[in-house]
Design a protein around this motif. Structure first.
Motif, PDB file in Angstrom:
ATOM      1  N   SER A  97      38.749  28.416  38.930  1.00  0.00           N
ATOM      2  CA  SER A  97      37.496  29.174  39.101  1.00  0.00           C
ATOM      3  C   SER A  97      37.820  30.670  39.092  1.00  0.00           C
ATOM      4  CB  SER A  97      36.828  28.783  40.428  1.00  0.00           C
ATOM      5  OG  SER A  97      37.761  28.861  41.464  1.00  0.00           O
ATOM      6  N   ARG A  98      36.776  31.483  38.931  1.00  0.00           N
ATOM      7  CA  ARG A  98      36.975  32.931  38.914  1.00  0.00           C
ATOM      8  C   ARG A  98      37.394  33.385  40.311  1.00  0.00           C
ATOM      9  NH1 ARG A  98      32.370  36.147  37.555  1.00  0.00           N
ATOM     10  NH2 ARG A  98      33.969  37.744  37.150  1.00  0.00           N
ATOM     11  N   PRO A  99      38.242  34.408  40.413  1.00  0.00           N
ATOM     12  CA  PRO A  99      38.783  34.837  41.724  1.00  0.00           C
ATOM     13  C   PRO A  99      37.781  35.705  42.493  1.00  0.00           C
ATOM     14  CG  PRO A  99      39.661  36.235  40.002  1.00  0.00           C
ATOM     15  CD  PRO A  99      38.786  35.230  39.302  1.00  0.00           C
ATOM     16  N   LEU A 100      36.618  35.132  42.804  1.00  0.00           N
ATOM     17  CA  LEU A 100      35.486  35.921  43.341  1.00  0.00           C
ATOM     18  C   LEU A 100      35.844  36.653  44.630  1.00  0.00           C
ATOM     19  CD1 LEU A 100      32.566  33.454  42.568  1.00  0.00           C
ATOM     20  CD2 LEU A 100      33.332  35.438  41.233  1.00  0.00           C
ATOM     21  N   ASP A 101      36.591  36.000  45.516  1.00  0.00           N
ATOM     22  CA  ASP A 101      36.922  36.646  46.798  1.00  0.00           C
ATOM     23  C   ASP A 101      37.780  37.895  46.563  1.00  0.00           C
ATOM     24  OD1 ASP A 101      39.184  36.336  49.418  1.00  0.00           O
ATOM     25  OD2 ASP A 101      37.047  36.806  49.689  1.00  0.00           O
ATOM     26  N   ASN A 102      38.807  37.751  45.717  1.00  0.00           N
ATOM     27  CA  ASN A 102      39.665  38.928  45.427  1.00  0.00           C
ATOM     28  C   ASN A 102      38.881  40.030  44.720  1.00  0.00           C
ATOM     29  OD1 ASN A 102      41.800  37.603  46.544  1.00  0.00           O
ATOM     30  ND2 ASN A 102      42.816  37.102  44.597  1.00  0.00           N
ATOM     31  N   LEU A 103      37.975  39.608  43.818  1.00  0.00           N
ATOM     32  CA  LEU A 103      37.204  40.618  43.068  1.00  0.00           C
ATOM     33  C   LEU A 103      36.350  41.446  44.023  1.00  0.00           C
ATOM     34  CD1 LEU A 103      36.033  38.478  39.983  1.00  0.00           C
ATOM     35  CD2 LEU A 103      37.788  40.278  39.996  1.00  0.00           C
ATOM     36  N   GLU A 104      35.839  40.778  45.071  1.00  0.00           N
ATOM     37  CA  GLU A 104      34.932  41.466  46.007  1.00  0.00           C
ATOM     38  C   GLU A 104      35.698  42.231  47.090  1.00  0.00           C
ATOM     39  OE1 GLU A 104      31.730  39.036  47.301  1.00  0.00           O
ATOM     40  OE2 GLU A 104      31.186  40.403  48.926  1.00  0.00           O
ATOM     41  N   ASN A 105      36.747  41.609  47.600  1.00  0.00           N
ATOM     42  CA  ASN A 105      37.425  42.200  48.767  1.00  0.00           C
ATOM     43  C   ASN A 105      38.740  42.913  48.452  1.00  0.00           C
ATOM     44  OD1 ASN A 105      35.395  41.168  50.510  1.00  0.00           O
ATOM     45  ND2 ASN A 105      36.311  39.144  50.210  1.00  0.00           N
ATOM     46  N   GLY A 106      39.240  42.738  47.234  1.00  0.00           N
ATOM     47  CA  GLY A 106      40.490  43.407  46.876  1.00  0.00           C
ATOM     48  C   GLY A 106      41.697  42.669  47.431  1.00  0.00           C
ATOM     49  N   VAL A 107      42.877  43.177  47.036  1.00  0.00           N
ATOM     50  CA  VAL A 107      44.124  42.511  47.442  1.00  0.00           C
ATOM     51  C   VAL A 107      45.142  43.548  47.924  1.00  0.00           C
ATOM     52  CG1 VAL A 107      43.814  40.559  45.855  1.00  0.00           C
ATOM     53  CG2 VAL A 107      45.050  42.621  45.078  1.00  0.00           C
ATOM     54  N   GLY A 108      46.138  43.062  48.668  1.00  0.00           N
ATOM     55  CA  GLY A 108      47.229  43.913  49.122  1.00  0.00           C
ATOM     56  C   GLY A 108      48.411  43.795  48.174  1.00  0.00           C
ATOM     57  N   THR A 109      49.215  44.862  48.103  1.00  0.00           N
ATOM     58  CA  THR A 109      50.374  44.879  47.195  1.00  0.00           C
ATOM     59  C   THR A 109      51.567  45.519  47.894  1.00  0.00           C
ATOM     60  OG1 THR A 109      49.798  47.074  46.355  1.00  0.00           O
ATOM     61  CG2 THR A 109      48.904  45.155  45.152  1.00  0.00           C
ATOM     62  N   ILE A 110      52.747  45.263  47.330  1.00  0.00           N
ATOM     63  CA  ILE A 110      53.934  46.021  47.724  1.00  0.00           C
ATOM     64  C   ILE A 110      54.525  46.639  46.457  1.00  0.00           C
ATOM     65  CG2 ILE A 110      54.555  44.612  49.741  1.00  0.00           C
ATOM     66  CD1 ILE A 110      56.625  43.185  47.887  1.00  0.00           C
ATOM     67  N   THR A 111      55.415  47.604  46.637  1.00  0.00           N
ATOM     68  CA  THR A 111      56.104  48.170  45.471  1.00  0.00           C
ATOM     69  C   THR A 111      57.521  47.609  45.440  1.00  0.00           C
ATOM     70  OG1 THR A 111      56.769  50.067  46.823  1.00  0.00           O
ATOM     71  CG2 THR A 111      54.796  50.340  45.439  1.00  0.00           C
TER      72      THR A 111
END
Ligand SMILES: Cc1ncc(COP(=O)(O)O)c(CN[C@@H]2CONC2=O)c1O
Length: 281
Positions: free
Chosen positions: A118-132
């Motif tokens: 399914s489409r990643p609706l939660d990530n699209l709305e709330n964003g995601v965390g990242t590291i470098t």
């Protein structure tokens, strides 16, 4: 489910790979991941053109033309009644007794299968965390090859940090994610690494640039630094599976405009319009 293997449609449980397949032993092969919405492939032509570019770059003849491949893949989607999901496909240089140099007369080995997603609706709305993380990969990242250990190790680092993606850098210059392209927005202008040997020229990346040009959003294809990343108004990532996903934090430092900036939101809306335009839903 049904798998397409060397031109034959077979049940998933019968899909086996030879132990001397060069993709299995050397990662000597190329792949594509294509999104399916409403039972139709999105940007199939662009993906298959990149596949043939990859095949030329490593000297594998993909044994099908783009139109033949398109017909086979559409049949695979229909056989699996796939509505929303992905189609994974790969070619390896084939099966041959283990030897680094290329075998003379073996046919490439081809596999394609579909998976509901399914489409990643939660990530699209709330964003995601990242590291470098430092980009430790080779210098032909433009080839979408099966040599993904560097990418896998970078993704594992993100997972261990409880993050969605790793943002890779070379000499303090951001290249791309472990399986995505990375973008920053400053003063309404977006920027991403130029398409060269150090990144994969993402199909989603190409669509975003096209949408910017069509909608008067200034876009610059020029590498930016880790500092630019931390100071950006907005940050987002793009990929076939992630679409346009806002990045809300880098190394646990919140990105300036919090969850989702207005340019990122605008691009998400334009991207959905493109999906509906091509796939009808
Ligand atoms: C290293 C890397 N960079 C960028 C991208 C984004 O490219 P696309 O916009 O063409 O998807 C991918 C996508 N990799 C595929 C997409 O999903 N999973 C994958 O392995 C990738 O693996």
């Amino acid at each position: 489910s049904t798998v397409l293997m060397n031109g034959e449609f077979i049940p998933r449980e019968e899909a086996k790979v030879d132990i001397e397949d060069r993709g299995y032993q050397f990662g000597d092969g190329i792949y594509e991941v294509i999104r399916v919405y409403n039972g139709k492939m999105f940007m199939a032509k662009e993906h298959l053109e990149r596949l043939s570019a990859s095949s030329e770059k490593i000297g594998i003849a993909t044994s099908y033309s783009i139109s033949e491949l398109t017909i086979l893949l559409e049949e695979l989607i229909a056989k699996n009644s796939l509505s929303t999901g992905i189609l994974y496909m790969q070619f390896t240089r084939g099966v041959s007794p283990r030897n680094h140099s290329y075998p003379e007369t073996v046919a490439p080995a081809f596999v394609a299968y579909t998976k509901p997603l399914s489409r990643p609706l939660d990530n699209l709305e709330n964003g995601v965390g990242t590291i470098t993380v430092e980009d430790i990969r080779w210098s032909r990242c433009d080839i979408k090859s099966l040599n993904l250990l560097g990418n896998v190790m970078a993704k594992q680092k993100a997972a261990e940090a409880g993050c969605f993606e790793s943002i890779q850098y070379r000499d303090l210059s951001v290249t791309e994610g472990s399986s995505s392209n990375i973008w920053i927005v400053n003063g309404g202008k977006i920027r991403t690494h130029e398409a060269n040997q150090f990144i994969l020229n993402g199909i989603t990346r190409q669509k975003i640039i096209q949408l910017c040009e069509e909608n008067g959003i200034e876009v610059e294809e020029k590498a930016f630094s880790i500092e630019d990343l931390i100071d950006a108004d907005e940050v987002f990532l793009s990929s076939t599976t992630a679409e346009v996903t806002p990045i809300t934090a880098v190394n646990n430092v919140p990105v300036k405009e919090g969850n989702i900036g207005e340019v990122t939101k605008k691009l998400q809306d334009l991207f959905v319009e493109a999906i509906v335009g091509e796939c009808g839903q």
